[in-house]
Structures are given as structure tokens and as C-alpha cells.
Write a protein that holds these residues in place. Structure first.
Motif, PDB file in Angstrom:
ATOM      1  N   HIS A  21       0.833  -1.207   0.000  1.00 35.54           N
ATOM      2  CA  HIS A  21       0.000   0.000   0.000  1.00 35.54           C
ATOM      3  C   HIS A  21       0.863   1.251   0.000  1.00 35.54           C
ATOM      4  O   HIS A  21       0.663   2.171  -0.805  1.00 35.54           O
ATOM      5  N   ARG A  22       1.839   1.307   0.928  1.00 34.28           N
ATOM      6  CA  ARG A  22       2.692   2.497   1.000  1.00 34.28           C
ATOM      7  C   ARG A  22       3.587   2.623  -0.227  1.00 34.28           C
ATOM      8  O   ARG A  22       3.853   3.731  -0.699  1.00 34.28           O
ATOM      9  N   ALA A  23       4.056   1.504  -0.751  1.00 36.48           N
ATOM     10  CA  ALA A  23       4.897   1.549  -1.950  1.00 36.48           C
ATOM     11  C   ALA A  23       4.098   2.066  -3.143  1.00 36.48           C
ATOM     12  O   ALA A  23       4.610   2.846  -3.951  1.00 36.48           O
ATOM     13  N   ALA A  24       2.853   1.626  -3.265  1.00 36.43           N
ATOM     14  CA  ALA A  24       2.013   2.084  -4.370  1.00 36.43           C
ATOM     15  C   ALA A  24       1.809   3.590  -4.304  1.00 36.43           C
ATOM     16  O   ALA A  24       1.873   4.295  -5.317  1.00 36.43           O
ATOM     17  N   ARG A  25       1.578   4.091  -3.092  1.00 35.33           N
ATOM     18  CA  ARG A  25       1.400   5.535  -2.944  1.00 35.33           C
ATOM     19  C   ARG A  25       2.682   6.267  -3.313  1.00 35.33           C
ATOM     20  O   ARG A  25       2.654   7.301  -3.989  1.00 35.33           O
ATOM     21  N   GLN A  26       3.821   5.757  -2.868  1.00 37.42           N
ATOM     22  CA  GLN A  26       5.098   6.405  -3.169  1.00 37.42           C
ATOM     23  C   GLN A  26       5.362   6.434  -4.667  1.00 37.42           C
ATOM     24  O   GLN A  26       5.878   7.417  -5.203  1.00 37.42           O
ATOM     25  N   LEU A  27       4.979   5.365  -5.346  1.00 34.47           N
ATOM     26  CA  LEU A  27       5.225   5.264  -6.785  1.00 34.47           C
ATOM     27  C   LEU A  27       4.147   5.944  -7.613  1.00 34.47           C
ATOM     28  O   LEU A  27       4.302   6.102  -8.831  1.00 34.47           O
ATOM     29  N   GLY A  28       3.035   6.301  -6.971  1.00 27.94           N
ATOM     30  CA  GLY A  28       1.941   6.934  -7.686  1.00 27.94           C
ATOM     31  C   GLY A  28       1.136   5.989  -8.549  1.00 27.94           C
ATOM     32  O   GLY A  28       0.644   6.382  -9.617  1.00 27.94           O
ATOM     33  N   VAL A  29       0.992   4.738  -8.101  1.00 29.83           N
ATOM     34  CA  VAL A  29       0.211   3.753  -8.849  1.00 29.83           C
ATOM     35  C   VAL A  29      -0.824   3.146  -7.917  1.00 29.83           C
ATOM     36  O   VAL A  29      -0.754   3.286  -6.690  1.00 29.83           O
ATOM     37  N   ALA A  30      -1.807   2.449  -8.493  1.00 26.97           N
ATOM     38  CA  ALA A  30      -2.814   1.767  -7.699  1.00 26.97           C
ATOM     39  C   ALA A  30      -2.219   0.499  -7.082  1.00 26.97           C
ATOM     40  O   ALA A  30      -1.400  -0.176  -7.708  1.00 26.97           O
ATOM     41  N   GLN A  31      -2.642   0.173  -5.871  1.00 31.69           N
ATOM     42  CA  GLN A  31      -2.101  -1.009  -5.208  1.00 31.69           C
ATOM     43  C   GLN A  31      -2.355  -2.299  -5.989  1.00 31.69           C
ATOM     44  O   GLN A  31      -1.451  -3.137  -6.103  1.00 31.69           O
ATOM     45  N   PRO A  32      -3.565  -2.518  -6.546  1.00 33.85           N
ATOM     46  CA  PRO A  32      -3.769  -3.755  -7.340  1.00 33.85           C
ATOM     47  C   PRO A  32      -2.808  -3.860  -8.512  1.00 33.85           C
ATOM     48  O   PRO A  32      -2.336  -4.950  -8.845  1.00 33.85           O
ATOM     49  N   SER A  33      -2.509  -2.718  -9.137  1.00 34.80           N
ATOM     50  CA  SER A  33      -1.574  -2.720 -10.260  1.00 34.80           C
ATOM     51  C   SER A  33      -0.173  -3.117  -9.799  1.00 34.80           C
ATOM     52  O   SER A  33       0.523  -3.902 -10.473  1.00 34.80           O
ATOM     53  N   LEU A  34       0.249  -2.597  -8.637  1.00 33.63           N
ATOM     54  CA  LEU A  34       1.573  -2.946  -8.117  1.00 33.63           C
ATOM     55  C   LEU A  34       1.621  -4.421  -7.717  1.00 33.63           C
ATOM     56  O   LEU A  34       2.630  -5.097  -7.951  1.00 33.63           O
ATOM     57  N   SER A  35       0.545  -4.943  -7.133  1.00 32.06           N
ATOM     58  CA  SER A  35       0.490  -6.362  -6.757  1.00 32.06           C
ATOM     59  C   SER A  35       0.626  -7.250  -7.984  1.00 32.06           C
ATOM     60  O   SER A  35       1.362  -8.255  -7.975  1.00 32.06           O
ATOM     61  N   THR A  36      -0.070  -6.886  -9.057  1.00 29.32           N
ATOM     62  CA  THR A  36       0.016  -7.656 -10.301  1.00 29.32           C
ATOM     63  C   THR A  36       1.425  -7.601 -10.872  1.00 29.32           C
ATOM     64  O   THR A  36       1.973  -8.608 -11.338  1.00 29.32           O
ATOM     65  N   GLN A  37       2.026  -6.416 -10.824  1.00 29.20           N
ATOM     66  CA  GLN A  37       3.393  -6.261 -11.331  1.00 29.20           C
ATOM     67  C   GLN A  37       4.366  -7.121 -10.542  1.00 29.20           C
ATOM     68  O   GLN A  37       5.249  -7.782 -11.116  1.00 29.20           O
TER      69      GLN A  37
END
Length: 307
Positions: A21-37
Motif C-alpha cells: 500500500h505504501r509503496a504504491a502511494r510512493q510510486l503513484g500507482v494503484a495497489q492492485p496494479s503494483l500487486s500484479t506487477q
């Protein structure tokens, strides 16, 4: 799938923050998108890179190996981008990358900077911590942020801070026809029966509002949403919400002081060098004083406080 620098940057962000969650916010992406990546990266490398635990994400042995090689590459790419941007500024004229949480002082600040031939590029974010991280990473030159009382910001090493306002009292916005709006100062007990709207994505905001209401002995119904939506709902009589004292009243919305000033924020300007702070602070201070004088309730508060 071939790994790219953006994939390595994502892995470093997850490891540094310990949370998707915090990484997604830092990167400016949605959390589901980061999880998939992350799942695709793990499939490409043939094993799990992080252990997903209730308290967050922790690198596996394979993850530590990958991170050990990824960090120098990400750092090199960061240095390359920083040097390239510096060269571009030399060619095209100085551009100032500003990060900011919401403030009515922004317009006046940007206008004053343009008058000095410093062309600002603006990055808005509700999360002050995210902006400070971007500043530390070299993606911003300065950041104007709000630190909610009782929730200290996580300031990365190497940043310089300058206090604009040590404690800005937070006011309340309520429907213009609300019974409590007839008074210049509102007691929280007068709002006990109202719905409150709070933006939970603002660092520390929900905790601070919860403490304030609990301290007043009330437990109202709370809705979560952004403050742009809140303003619309206040105008239609659906909710009340905390607001900055520089907020301008409207025919359908009143802005009032809260008795005892139970909630405050500290306004900070951050940069990597004192010289950068010196170069933009006077304009920010002038812009803030301008909007403070334009807000009747806040102007009266400042006069009473002798500020």
C-alpha cells in the motif's frame, strides 16, 4: 517479460516501505496494479521475493539477492535522470519542481515565483510523507507540506525544514443554515448530531479528528472521502468537516472557529539545501499572509493571538 528499471524501482519501494500500500502511494500507482506487477516479476525470476505478512512485506532470501543488485542500478538511473534534468534546465531556463499539499496560498506563491522568472512545475499530493520522499529522491526541488498535530512526518535524512506556521488552528465548515453557524465560534458539542467527513488519505488526519471528537466526548457518524467532495456535501447540508482557516466561506457554506482550537497543523517548507529554502521562502510567506488576511475568521483569530 524483460525486467526494466521501473520494475526494480518498484521492488526497492516495497522493501523500503515494507508495504504494498505504501509503496504504491510512493510510486503513484494503484495497489492492485503494483500487486500484479510484483507477481509477474516473481514469475519471471522463478520465486517469491517477499513474504506477505499481516504486518507488511519482508524480503525473502531471493528477494535480498535481487535487491542487492537492483539498488545500485536504480541509484545510477536516478543520478542519470538528475544530471539530465539539470542539463535541460541550463538549456531551457530554470524550472522549479514544487510539491505541495492543498493550500490556498499556492496560487499567490506560484504567481510570485513566475514574477522572478522561476517557472514552477507543481506536483500535488494529499500525502506529505510521499512528497518528502519525492524530494529526498530528487524528483522535487522543494515541498510545502502540512504536519497534522500528533502525527509527526517521516522526514528522510538530508532534508532541510523551515517552519512557515508553528501551529495553524483548523476550523470547521458547516452548512450556512446550520444552527451553530450563527456564532463566530462553534463548540463541538453543537455538532455531535452531524455526520462528519474525513479524508483518510491525508497523513494523520483521521487519527487527529478522531482524537478531537473523542476528547469532546462525542462519537458522530463519520464518512470517508476527499475534501472536494466534502465541500459539496457541506453545501447541501449532508456533512460537516474540518477545514483550513484560510478557507473562504460561500453563500451555502459557513467557516467557523472551533472553541478551544483543539486541532492544529504545522506548515513546513522542505528542501535539500538551505539555499533552496532561502530562494522560495519569502514568496511563500507573503502568499500565505495574503490569504490569511482575506479569511475573516482567521484574520480575527490572528489579531486576537497578536500574530
Amino acid at each position: 517479460m524483460d525486467l526494466e528499471v521501473r520494475h526494480l524501482r518498484a521492488l526497492c519501494a516495497i522493501a523500503d516501505t515494507g508495504s504494498l500500500h505504501r509503496a504504491a502511494r510512493q510510486l503513484g500507482v494503484a495497489q492492485p496494479s503494483l500487486s500484479t506487477q510484483l507477481k509477474r516479476i516473481e514469475q519471471e525470476l522463478g520465486g517469491a521475493l517477499f513474504l506477505r505478512e499481516r504486518t507488511g512485506c519482508r524480503p525473502t532470501r531471493l528477494g535480498r539477492v535481487v535487491l542487492g543488485r537492483a539498488r545500485p542500478l536504480v541509484a545510477e538511473m536516478h543520478a542519470l535522470v538528475t544530471e539530465a534534468r539539470a542539463a535541460a534546465m541550463d538549456d531551457d531556463g530554470p524550472q522549479l519542481r514544487i510539491g505541495s499539499t492543498a493550500s490556498r496560498a499556492l496560487a499567490g506563491w506560484l504567481r510570485r515565483l513566475r514574477a522572478r522568472k522561476r517557472e514552477p512545475l507543481l506536483q500535488m499530493d494529499v500525502s506529505a510523507n510521499s512528497l518528502l520522499r519525492m524530494l529526498a529522491d530528487g524528483r522535487l526541488d522543494v515541498a510545502f507540506v502540512h504536519e497534522v498535530e500528533g502525527s509527526p512526518l517521516r522526514v528522510p535524512d538530508g532534508l532541510r525544514l523551515r517552519v512557515l506556521v508553528e501551529r495553524e488552528p483548523q476550523f470547521v465548515s458547516l452548512p450556512a443554515d446550520h444552527p451553530a453557524a450563527v456564532h463566530p465560534v462553534v463548540r463541538l458539542s453543537e455538532l455531535a448530531g452531524d455526520r462528519w467527513m474525513v479524508d483518510p488519505t491525508v497523513d494523520g488526519e483521521w487519527d487527529a479528528v478522531h482524537r478531537m471528537l473523542r476528547g469532546a466526548g462525542i462519537s458522530p457518524r463519520v464518512l470517508h472521502g476527499d475534501y472536494h467532495t466534502a465541500a459539496s456535501l457541506v453545501a447541501t447540508g449532508e456533512v460537516v468537516t474540518v477545514c483550513q482557516p484560510t478557507c473562504q466561506p460561500r453563500p451555502e457554506m459557513a467557516v467557523r472557529r472551533i472553541h478551544g482550537d483543539p486541532l492544529g497543523v504545522r506548515l513546513l517548507l522542505a528542501a535539500r539545501t538551505e539555499a533552496e529554502l532561502d530562494s522560495v521562502y519569502p514568496e511563500l510567506s507573503q502568499a500565505y499572509q495574503e490569504v490569511a488576511r482575506q479569511a475573516p475568521g482567521y484574520r480575527e483569530w490572528l489579531e486576537e493571538a497578536g500574530v
